[in-house]
Scaffold this motif. Structure first.
Motif, PDB file in Angstrom:
ATOM      1  N   THR A 271       0.868  -1.169   0.000  1.00  0.00           N
ATOM      2  CA  THR A 271       0.000   0.000   0.000  1.00  0.00           C
ATOM      3  C   THR A 271       0.903   1.217   0.000  1.00  0.00           C
ATOM      4  O   THR A 271       2.122   1.091  -0.124  1.00  0.00           O
ATOM      5  CB  THR A 271      -0.902   0.017   1.248  1.00  0.00           C
ATOM      6  N   VAL A 272       0.331   2.369   0.191  1.00  0.00           N
ATOM      7  CA  VAL A 272       1.132   3.584   0.243  1.00  0.00           C
ATOM      8  C   VAL A 272       2.104   3.546   1.417  1.00  0.00           C
ATOM      9  O   VAL A 272       3.202   4.063   1.338  1.00  0.00           O
ATOM     10  CB  VAL A 272       0.202   4.819   0.360  1.00  0.00           C
ATOM     11  N   SER A 273       1.726   2.863   2.492  1.00  0.00           N
ATOM     12  CA  SER A 273       2.566   2.906   3.686  1.00  0.00           C
ATOM     13  C   SER A 273       3.137   1.572   4.143  1.00  0.00           C
ATOM     14  O   SER A 273       3.812   1.526   5.158  1.00  0.00           O
ATOM     15  CB  SER A 273       1.772   3.511   4.842  1.00  0.00           C
ATOM     16  N   SER A 274       2.902   0.463   3.414  1.00  0.00           N
ATOM     17  CA  SER A 274       3.458  -0.810   3.887  1.00  0.00           C
ATOM     18  C   SER A 274       3.564  -1.855   2.782  1.00  0.00           C
ATOM     19  O   SER A 274       2.877  -1.768   1.773  1.00  0.00           O
ATOM     20  CB  SER A 274       2.610  -1.369   5.027  1.00  0.00           C
ATOM     21  N   CYS A 275       4.453  -2.812   3.007  1.00  0.00           N
ATOM     22  CA  CYS A 275       4.605  -3.994   2.158  1.00  0.00           C
ATOM     23  C   CYS A 275       4.693  -5.198   3.088  1.00  0.00           C
ATOM     24  O   CYS A 275       5.310  -5.112   4.144  1.00  0.00           O
ATOM     25  CB  CYS A 275       5.884  -3.951   1.338  1.00  0.00           C
ATOM     26  N   SER A 276       4.093  -6.311   2.684  1.00  0.00           N
ATOM     27  CA  SER A 276       4.108  -7.512   3.512  1.00  0.00           C
ATOM     28  C   SER A 276       4.446  -8.734   2.672  1.00  0.00           C
ATOM     29  O   SER A 276       3.982  -8.863   1.544  1.00  0.00           O
ATOM     30  CB  SER A 276       2.742  -7.732   4.162  1.00  0.00           C
ATOM     31  N   PHE A 277       5.246  -9.625   3.260  1.00  0.00           N
ATOM     32  CA  PHE A 277       5.612 -10.880   2.639  1.00  0.00           C
ATOM     33  C   PHE A 277       5.417 -11.978   3.668  1.00  0.00           C
ATOM     34  O   PHE A 277       5.820 -11.837   4.818  1.00  0.00           O
ATOM     35  CB  PHE A 277       7.074 -10.850   2.175  1.00  0.00           C
ATOM     36  N   TYR A 278       4.814 -13.088   3.247  1.00  0.00           N
ATOM     37  CA  TYR A 278       4.560 -14.207   4.151  1.00  0.00           C
ATOM     38  C   TYR A 278       5.154 -15.478   3.554  1.00  0.00           C
ATOM     39  O   TYR A 278       5.139 -15.676   2.344  1.00  0.00           O
ATOM     40  CB  TYR A 278       3.052 -14.391   4.360  1.00  0.00           C
ATOM     41  N   PHE A 279       5.657 -16.331   4.419  1.00  0.00           N
ATOM     42  CA  PHE A 279       6.229 -17.601   4.010  1.00  0.00           C
ATOM     43  C   PHE A 279       5.233 -18.715   4.306  1.00  0.00           C
ATOM     44  O   PHE A 279       4.464 -18.622   5.265  1.00  0.00           O
ATOM     45  CB  PHE A 279       7.535 -17.859   4.764  1.00  0.00           C
ATOM     46  N   THR A 280       5.265 -19.768   3.522  1.00  0.00           N
ATOM     47  CA  THR A 280       4.382 -20.903   3.773  1.00  0.00           C
ATOM     48  C   THR A 280       4.754 -21.551   5.105  1.00  0.00           C
ATOM     49  O   THR A 280       5.851 -21.333   5.628  1.00  0.00           O
ATOM     50  CB  THR A 280       4.506 -21.952   2.658  1.00  0.00           C
ATOM     51  N   SER A 281       3.872 -22.371   5.638  1.00  0.00           N
ATOM     52  CA  SER A 281       4.179 -23.054   6.896  1.00  0.00           C
ATOM     53  C   SER A 281       5.348 -24.019   6.717  1.00  0.00           C
ATOM     54  O   SER A 281       6.167 -24.175   7.619  1.00  0.00           O
ATOM     55  CB  SER A 281       2.941 -23.791   7.435  1.00  0.00           C
ATOM     56  N   THR A 282       5.483 -24.622   5.542  1.00  0.00           N
ATOM     57  CA  THR A 282       6.606 -25.526   5.274  1.00  0.00           C
ATOM     58  C   THR A 282       7.923 -24.755   5.269  1.00  0.00           C
ATOM     59  O   THR A 282       8.914 -25.178   5.873  1.00  0.00           O
ATOM     60  CB  THR A 282       6.414 -26.234   3.909  1.00  0.00           C
ATOM     61  N   THR A 283       7.928 -23.601   4.610  1.00  0.00           N
ATOM     62  CA  THR A 283       9.131 -22.771   4.575  1.00  0.00           C
ATOM     63  C   THR A 283       9.436 -22.215   5.958  1.00  0.00           C
ATOM     64  O   THR A 283      10.600 -22.138   6.362  1.00  0.00           O
ATOM     65  CB  THR A 283       8.963 -21.626   3.561  1.00  0.00           C
ATOM     66  N   THR A 284       8.395 -21.831   6.705  1.00  0.00           N
ATOM     67  CA  THR A 284       8.585 -21.335   8.072  1.00  0.00           C
ATOM     68  C   THR A 284       9.299 -22.382   8.919  1.00  0.00           C
ATOM     69  O   THR A 284      10.261 -22.073   9.629  1.00  0.00           O
ATOM     70  CB  THR A 284       7.225 -20.964   8.704  1.00  0.00           C
ATOM     71  N   ALA A 285       8.849 -23.623   8.843  1.00  0.00           N
ATOM     72  CA  ALA A 285       9.473 -24.702   9.615  1.00  0.00           C
ATOM     73  C   ALA A 285      10.927 -24.913   9.183  1.00  0.00           C
ATOM     74  O   ALA A 285      11.818 -25.072  10.027  1.00  0.00           O
ATOM     75  CB  ALA A 285       8.680 -25.992   9.457  1.00  0.00           C
ATOM     76  N   ALA A 286      11.184 -24.887   7.883  1.00  0.00           N
ATOM     77  CA  ALA A 286      12.548 -25.063   7.386  1.00  0.00           C
ATOM     78  C   ALA A 286      13.450 -23.906   7.819  1.00  0.00           C
ATOM     79  O   ALA A 286      14.615 -24.115   8.202  1.00  0.00           O
ATOM     80  CB  ALA A 286      12.538 -25.181   5.862  1.00  0.00           C
ATOM     81  N   MET A 287      12.922 -22.682   7.802  1.00  0.00           N
ATOM     82  CA  MET A 287      13.695 -21.524   8.235  1.00  0.00           C
ATOM     83  C   MET A 287      14.030 -21.617   9.718  1.00  0.00           C
ATOM     84  O   MET A 287      15.149 -21.306  10.123  1.00  0.00           O
ATOM     85  CB  MET A 287      12.918 -20.238   7.939  1.00  0.00           C
ATOM     86  N   LYS A 288      13.076 -22.043  10.533  1.00  0.00           N
ATOM     87  CA  LYS A 288      13.328 -22.164  11.970  1.00  0.00           C
ATOM     88  C   LYS A 288      14.423 -23.182  12.247  1.00  0.00           C
ATOM     89  O   LYS A 288      15.351 -22.937  13.015  1.00  0.00           O
ATOM     90  CB  LYS A 288      12.053 -22.546  12.715  1.00  0.00           C
ATOM     91  N   ARG A 289      14.331 -24.343  11.587  1.00  0.00           N
ATOM     92  CA  ARG A 289      15.354 -25.374  11.799  1.00  0.00           C
ATOM     93  C   ARG A 289      16.729 -24.889  11.342  1.00  0.00           C
ATOM     94  O   ARG A 289      17.727 -25.088  12.030  1.00  0.00           O
ATOM     95  CB  ARG A 289      14.963 -26.660  11.071  1.00  0.00           C
ATOM     96  N   ALA A 290      16.784 -24.202  10.212  1.00  0.00           N
ATOM     97  CA  ALA A 290      18.057 -23.696   9.704  1.00  0.00           C
ATOM     98  C   ALA A 290      18.633 -22.614  10.618  1.00  0.00           C
ATOM     99  O   ALA A 290      19.835 -22.596  10.892  1.00  0.00           O
ATOM    100  CB  ALA A 290      17.881 -23.147   8.288  1.00  0.00           C
ATOM    101  N   ALA A 291      17.792 -21.704  11.113  1.00  0.00           N
ATOM    102  CA  ALA A 291      18.256 -20.651  12.018  1.00  0.00           C
ATOM    103  C   ALA A 291      18.740 -21.251  13.333  1.00  0.00           C
ATOM    104  O   ALA A 291      19.746 -20.799  13.897  1.00  0.00           O
ATOM    105  CB  ALA A 291      17.150 -19.631  12.265  1.00  0.00           C
ATOM    106  N   ASP A 292      18.061 -22.272  13.830  1.00  0.00           N
ATOM    107  CA  ASP A 292      18.506 -22.949  15.058  1.00  0.00           C
ATOM    108  C   ASP A 292      19.870 -23.603  14.847  1.00  0.00           C
ATOM    109  O   ASP A 292      20.744 -23.525  15.702  1.00  0.00           O
ATOM    110  CB  ASP A 292      17.480 -23.992  15.509  1.00  0.00           C
TER     111      ASP A 292
END
Length: 138
Positions: free
Chosen positions: A41-62
């Motif tokens: 929008t004029v004041s924001s941008c949003s990006f969301y990851f799938t639940s599968t990608t979220t789980a993979a990102m958490k494991r990789a960050a850990d």
């Protein structure tokens, strides 16, 4: 000028540039294709990851012990908008664990992790956890 003030100024500039450039960049790689652009929008941008990608990102960050460099690659490099990705990277330099807390929360819910850039007097880049039933979480 104190380092924190310089960093805050830089984050605000990046967020301003990100939200005033609403077009999704064409340079989205296969790694960033997992982020779903919910629009700008004029004041924001949003990006969301799938639940599968979220789980993979958490494991990789850990596995990376949440070190700044690897965590930036794990989370922010997947955001297809370069300016929002840069703001995300800068936000991960702050001495707080908001990204970690939101990613852990999203993982525990079985939901999705998101990165939001916005204008205003609040933190310009925020990390969010979205429950699995949300329209943003697929």
């Amino acid at each position: 000028m104190p380092a924190r003030l310089i960093t805050t100024t830089l984050v605000c500039a990046v967020a301003l540039a990100a939200v005033t450039t609403p077009a999704r960049t064409a340079s989205a790689t296969a790694a960033s294709a997992a982020a779903r652009w919910s629009g700008c929008t004029v004041s924001s941008c949003s990006f969301y990851f799938t639940s599968t990608t979220t789980a993979a990102m958490k494991r990789a960050a850990d596995r990376a012990d949440w070190l700044s460099g690897p965590t930036t690659d794990i989370i922010c490099a997947r955001v297809p908008n370069r300016l929002v990705a840069l703001g995300c990277s800068i936000a991960l330099l702050y001495p707080y664990n908001r990204a970690r807390n939101r990613l852990n929360e999203a993982y525990a819910l079985g939901g999705c992790f998101g990165v939001k850039a916005q204008l205003g007097f609040t933190v310009p880049v925020r990390f969010v956890a979205v429950p699995p039933g949300s329209s943003y979480c697929r």
